[in-house]
Design an enzyme around this catalytic site. Sequence first.
Site, PDB file in Angstrom:
ATOM      1  N   ALA A  29      -7.033  -4.697  -0.599  1.00 32.20           N
ATOM      2  CA  ALA A  29      -6.857  -3.241  -0.540  1.00 32.20           C
ATOM      3  C   ALA A  29      -8.201  -2.537  -0.723  1.00 32.20           C
ATOM      4  CB  ALA A  29      -5.883  -2.789  -1.628  1.00 32.20           C
ATOM      5  N   ASP A  30      -8.300  -1.304  -0.220  1.00 32.41           N
ATOM      6  CA  ASP A  30      -9.435  -0.456  -0.587  1.00 32.41           C
ATOM      7  C   ASP A  30      -8.905   0.699  -1.428  1.00 32.41           C
ATOM      8  OD1 ASP A  30      -8.358   1.445   1.161  1.00 32.41           O
ATOM      9  OD2 ASP A  30      -9.718   0.902   2.798  1.00 32.41           O
ATOM     10  N   SER A  31      -9.801   1.582  -1.847  1.00 31.18           N
ATOM     11  CA  SER A  31      -9.388   2.616  -2.807  1.00 31.18           C
ATOM     12  C   SER A  31      -8.311   3.533  -2.209  1.00 31.18           C
ATOM     13  CB  SER A  31     -10.606   3.429  -3.249  1.00 31.18           C
ATOM     14  OG  SER A  31     -11.228   4.016  -2.116  1.00 31.18           O
ATOM     15  N   LEU A  32      -8.381   3.773  -0.902  1.00 26.14           N
ATOM     16  CA  LEU A  32      -7.361   4.630  -0.290  1.00 26.14           C
ATOM     17  C   LEU A  32      -6.008   3.927  -0.217  1.00 26.14           C
ATOM     18  CD1 LEU A  32      -9.306   6.391   2.602  1.00 26.14           C
ATOM     19  CD2 LEU A  32      -8.701   7.277   0.349  1.00 26.14           C
ATOM     20  N   ASP A  33      -6.043   2.612  -0.041  1.00 25.56           N
ATOM     21  CA  ASP A  33      -4.780   1.868  -0.046  1.00 25.56           C
ATOM     22  C   ASP A  33      -4.097   2.011  -1.403  1.00 25.56           C
ATOM     23  OD1 ASP A  33      -5.171   0.923   2.553  1.00 25.56           O
ATOM     24  OD2 ASP A  33      -6.327  -0.798   1.856  1.00 25.56           O
TER      25      ASP A  33
END
Lengths: 78, 420
Positions: free
Chosen positions: A35-39
């Site tokens: 995941a990334d921070s937006l996920d």
Amino acid sequence: MSDTADRVKKIVVEHLGVEADKVTEEASFIDDLGADSLDIVELVMAFEEEFGVEIPDDAAEKISTVSDAIKYIEENKG
Amino acid sequence: MRRVVVTGLGLVTPLGSDVETTWANILAGKSGAGPITRFDASDQKCRIACEVKPADHEYGFDASKRVDHKIQRQVDPFIVFGIDAAGQAIEDAGLVDMDDATRLMAGCSIGSGIGGLPGIESESLVLHEKGPGRVSPHFVHGRLINLISGQVSIKYGLMGPNHAVVTACSTGAHSIGDAARMIKDGDANIMLAGGAEATICPIGIAGFAQARALSTNFNDEPAKASRPYDQARDGFVMGEGAGVVVLEEYEHAKARGAKIYCEVIGYGLSGDAYHVTAPHPEGSGAYRSMAMALKKAGLEPRDIDYINAHGTSTPLGDELELGAVRRLFGDAIDDVSMSSTKSAIGHLLGGAGAVESIFCILAMRDQIVPPTLNLDNPSEGCAGVDLVPHTAKKRDVRAVLNNSFGFGGTNASLVMRQID
């Protein structure tokens, strides 16, 4: 496994498109599940929707593993 | 002078999720039109469209083939179509594994006319019904027009120009023309170029219908609705999908032994300076666009064997384009074949110019020109022109012209030729 844990894992699988067996309670969203921070923002929104809880930004920032999410929801759901 | 050739093709259309299936269906005279299934269109004036078919259909599209599950969820369908078509083109060109030096000189120019309209529509409802805190964090970059190029650049590590054209229905042709220039100018050796669109959603259909652009007389006979040049035509049928080509500098392609489809030799562009939706009454913008493309190509009209027309099936546009072709070609019009494949797949808007350029390229490859479906009673102004009614036609195809015209009075023409 608790009902909350099941539902959390289902949301993670659906949103991140990962294999269900990778979504262990110790798994880190970013380090283990891609995941990334937006996920994570999106996951938190999905948890809020599913469980009817409010997860404020400062609490959301502390959720980095599957178990962090389960724990927060268990403690705060109505 | 640096020359630009085409070395890869990719298509997602209402008649297939790859190049060969789409082309076979086009040549067989199939129509991709049907009742709208994406949403309940029963209250719409136009209730038909050319939808990309679901994965379980005979020639349906399986998004999972080339697009990660996570990205599929985050972005609008036009981006998914674009990523897939770009992937097909890269695979076709044999460029899946490029080294760093190659990727530094490889870029993207894949645009869209409108972008993520379905997502803008649905997320606006979320905002209205649930408030700003429920709007997706992926809303903006999942809808932006340049995010096909962005996603493709990231996926394949393309570090050259990262560009996206937005010129309504001329987007696909402008994308290829602009990208070819970037290669000529030495900005890149390889460019993925094309366009995509997916706006079959309530506000997309309602908006175009309110602009009186869509066919509304054939809701019960969808396959008959897109009928360019026919007297009964009453508007376009909305299509969706994507077309992407790999453009490559000629020596670069030759050096790696690439399969070369054709050369891009002419690009013309012009503005009508007349009206936002109606074409210029004398077709002057179309004329100048075609004339410029031919001049750049160093060809005379008689050198062109096939024209893939803009020909959207609107009452005004088709004959104005034909009139401009007639004036430009003079006697040479007797020997040219001109058809509108929008009769089969509808109008792909920002994707149209790229998809139709690919049909032009395949016409040269296979020496056959695709038909104009439903051309039962040609309008008076069409007399004496081979519009390839109903069935595909075998003929010599050495050089082709592709036209695309868009709202805002924007025109683009491309000339391509078999490689010598």
